[in-house]
Design a protein around this motif. Sequence first.
Motif, mmCIF file in Angstrom:
data_model
loop_
_atom_site.group_PDB
_atom_site.id
_atom_site.type_symbol
_atom_site.label_atom_id
_atom_site.label_comp_id
_atom_site.label_asym_id
_atom_site.label_seq_id
_atom_site.Cartn_x
_atom_site.Cartn_y
_atom_site.Cartn_z
ATOM 1 N N GLY A 1 0.811 -1.223 0.000
ATOM 2 C CA GLY A 1 0.000 0.000 0.000
ATOM 3 C C GLY A 1 0.836 1.260 0.000
ATOM 4 N N HIS B 1 3.654 0.576 -3.383
ATOM 5 C CA HIS B 1 3.091 0.287 -4.707
ATOM 6 C C HIS B 1 3.860 -0.749 -5.498
ATOM 7 N N PHE C 1 -1.633 7.573 2.394
ATOM 8 C CA PHE C 1 -1.608 6.586 1.320
ATOM 9 C C PHE C 1 -1.799 7.305 -0.005
ATOM 10 N N GLU C 2 -0.816 7.209 -0.882
ATOM 11 C CA GLU C 2 -0.989 7.822 -2.200
ATOM 12 C C GLU C 2 -1.543 6.787 -3.158
ATOM 13 N N ALA C 3 -2.415 7.256 -4.048
ATOM 14 C CA ALA C 3 -2.949 6.330 -5.043
ATOM 15 C C ALA C 3 -1.845 5.997 -6.041
ATOM 16 N N ALA C 4 -1.711 4.705 -6.356
ATOM 17 C CA ALA C 4 -0.691 4.300 -7.316
ATOM 18 C C ALA C 4 -1.159 4.646 -8.720
ATOM 19 N N ARG D 1 -1.967 0.922 -13.903
ATOM 20 C CA ARG D 1 -1.007 0.222 -14.756
ATOM 21 C C ARG D 1 -1.602 -0.197 -16.079
#
Lengths: 478, 188
Positions: A178, A181, B133-136, B139
């Motif tokens: 989390g 990544h 929490f950063e959003a990834a 992909r």
Amino acid sequence: MLNQVILFLPELFFLFMALVLFGLTVASGEPKPRRDYHTALVLSAIGAVITLGSIGAEGHLFFKAYRLDLFSQLFKCFLGFGLFLVICISSKLDGIAERHHPEFYLFLTTSTLGMMLLVSAVELITLFVALELSSYSLYILVPMRKGSDHDSEAGIKFFFIGAMASATMLFGMSYIYGVCHTTYLAEIMTTLPQLIHTPGAVVGMVLTLCGLFFKLAVFPFHNWAPDVYEGGANQVVAFVATVSKMAGMAILIRLVALTGGDSTYLMNVLIILAIVGMTLGNLVAIKQKDFKRLLAYSSIAHAGYVLLGILSMSEIGYASVIYYALAYLILNVACFMVLVTMSEKGQNVKIDDFSGLYKRAPLLAVTLLLGVFGLAGLPPTGGFTGKFLIFIAAIEKGYLWLVIFAMVNVTISLYYYIGVVKAAYLNPPAEGSEPIRISIPLRLLNYALIIVILWLGLYPSTLFDQAKIAAEAVLAVL
Amino acid sequence: MEPLMAVIIPTLPELIKFEWVAQAAFYFIIGVTLAGAVSAVFLRRIIHNILGLIVALFGVAGLFIYLNSEFLALMQILIYVGAICISIVFAIMLSDPMYKEDPRRRLTKVFASVLVSLLILAGFLSMITKTPFEAAAQRSDDWTVTTVGNLLLTRYALVFELISFVLVVAIIGAIVIAGQGRKQRSLK
């Protein structure tokens, strides 16, 4: 292509060995324990030589999920030789029903294979699955002991605590994913040190380490150790106490190295676990009458010393843990070799049973003396050098008070270790006890173990230099 | 009829916003999952526990659909509901019936476990809120079965093979231990 096969050769060989042993498990007819023993012995000897030859191999496999460096190859070699030694002392395998001997060797092999994959895995999912492979095999080995009452209790306890630890580990990995990544250790290593001050990263790391704390029997996950040591067959316990512990240490180094080394929270957690583990293990061990239970509590204490080396978070600290892992393997194999030879029908051995061992079997008494003194950390054994290196590494990082505390613990532990030696050398033999016959291969094994224990104690420099290079390889996982 | 429909259909998007539907669906799925989990833990009959577990697993499959992972959702239902829960049911049917009285729940134990769970919950909540929490980065948009299959046999090949090996070991182990138990029972 061929190049990659050569890189993967040790693992492939152990897979082949598992296949051969699987063939033996389904072979029809009467059980042939000698055939099984000799097959396993020869194959594991070849395997050990192959792992020795693969030291120095370097490269990546499987889309960079698998990395070969000096660290992984060194540990694979330790694991290969550990398996060989455990199979060596299995010639008198009375603790397990004869028709289950092939399965015994099969699961030892699959467990070792899992650990070999584990020390090379540099991706979280691969790492977890390899860990499970090694643990599953052990879950099956522990309740395989024949005709005793507490075997299933030990097996169930081991399984449940293990499943709990695995779940905790996966949960922790999800937090690491989390914040970072990615599941690749190389990428985690670049991002995690900046994020290690966020609560999510610390909690994720601690929970992930819990899975390894279970393997090493570090304090909050230590409950299984005494029961499994007492309930499992002697040779199975020898494997759990040596090879399995070593794989745990290896992967603990790999994961802790990811944090970059300046997280006060993580350090405090490790310090507390080390202190509680050492004290608890040593104090409870004093009361034990059963030799295997005593070794179980001493292993909890030893896990504490290992944490001491790991929380130095320096190259020297990791190198000293690698050295300690090898010394611990050899010393424990020495103790278990004596135990297995003493136990006539595969039963447990009480400390009183060692009475007069110096008269019944002088050679065994010497090996036991060196093994036990090594675990206590007395010179000139490998155990002394290992502890010495760990303490030096911790002092260099300014943990003087922690080292003093560990020294106090070593002194406490001397009491119960010397109790074993006293029984062997000063107590008279029990009435009607006969001299123990030692076969020639066993005699050779005794000499080899004595020589290695003394060599590790007196000439540490060659191996320690290799360990330092291996530790560098861990820190440069990219 | 016709004029009425003609009025309603164009105004439908204004009356019911899509976000609301999505939100409602999300909370419904969460509710089903939680209800299943609670009944799996608290009901006293083991068959009811399993039914609760099945409901909870269906809820989790719903969550996967909500997250646009149809493949995972199907796998969830096929493997967890279709295989694992059914084999648990078989295990219960084939094992000896348990006429033993259920052990009473001790009040101190309940109190202690509630306290510990609440403490852990509070710890995790504060940890989650304090962690940024950063959003990834996304992909891929393409999560078809073909893509997943390709990934399984390239990027995740080692894990894929390893898991099958773990399963083989587990099966052999189960046979060994079960056979041993049967032999001991027949000796008695």
